[in-house]
Enzyme design. Sequence first.
Site, short mmCIF file in Angstrom:
data_model
loop_
_atom_site.label_atom_id
_atom_site.label_comp_id
_atom_site.label_asym_id
_atom_site.label_seq_id
_atom_site.Cartn_x
_atom_site.Cartn_y
_atom_site.Cartn_z
N ARG A 180 0.81 -1.22 0.00
CA ARG A 180 0.00 0.00 0.00
C ARG A 180 0.84 1.27 0.00
O ARG A 180 0.43 2.31 -0.48
CB ARG A 180 -0.94 -0.03 1.20
CG ARG A 180 -1.77 1.21 1.43
CD ARG A 180 -2.66 1.56 0.25
NE ARG A 180 -3.51 2.70 0.54
CZ ARG A 180 -3.12 3.98 0.52
NH1 ARG A 180 -1.86 4.27 0.27
NH2 ARG A 180 -3.97 4.95 0.79
N LYS A 181 2.02 1.23 0.63
CA LYS A 181 2.91 2.40 0.72
C LYS A 181 2.19 3.62 1.30
O LYS A 181 2.12 4.69 0.69
CB LYS A 181 3.54 2.73 -0.64
CG LYS A 181 4.44 1.64 -1.20
CD LYS A 181 5.12 2.10 -2.49
CE LYS A 181 6.10 1.06 -3.00
NZ LYS A 181 5.43 -0.12 -3.59
N PHE A 182 1.71 3.46 2.52
CA PHE A 182 1.08 4.59 3.22
C PHE A 182 2.08 5.75 3.35
O PHE A 182 3.28 5.53 3.49
CB PHE A 182 0.63 4.15 4.62
CG PHE A 182 -0.54 3.21 4.62
CD1 PHE A 182 -1.83 3.68 4.44
CD2 PHE A 182 -0.35 1.84 4.81
CE1 PHE A 182 -2.92 2.81 4.46
CE2 PHE A 182 -1.43 0.97 4.84
CZ PHE A 182 -2.72 1.46 4.65
#
Length: 205
Positions: free
Chosen positions: A117-119
Amino acid sequence: TPPPPTLQKSPPPTPAIPPPPAPAAPPRRLSYGERAGKAGCALGKQLLELMETKKSNLSVAADLPTCKEVLELADRVGPHICILKTHVDVMEDFTPEFAEELKRLADLHGFLIFEDRKFADIGNTVAMQYSGGVYRIADWSHITNAHTVPGPGIIDGLSSVGLAKGRGLLLLAEMSSSGTLAAGGYSKQTGAMAKAKGDFVMGFI
């Protein structure tokens, strides 16, 4: 009377040159099982034990556009892998039922799900993104990841949701893309954040 002969002194013996020291033996690599015993994150320990059991560290990226394709791939490769990486925000037909079926396959075949997701937002926002919305990632993905641009608050936000569920987080310390800013001091600070939050952060990329 002839003079007495001159006595020649023998040169001192040449000291023996000691042989060069033997090169130091390289440090022994720990097995996955030994590393599991040192893991601070419960999910990190689980992953290392899984890798020890399967004698593999294989991960497969399921970057596919439909639920059917992802589930078919997961069922086919599941017995042989330790991690299945997903990108649910590129899927055309995501449903909660898909997430439940993917979890079932993960339990059946013994692999972990990693939603890539690479928040990258502040702690309160990422907590809502992680726990709610359309995807409810924390409910079905064992592992997710995050940029550290916002500072350690992003870890706190994600941990407030995921830690009680037994989830784990990977931090993005570097990226392979051209012109990336994730390098040098940024990478070092990310590594320090990972160590400081070792109960939830299982590693970094």
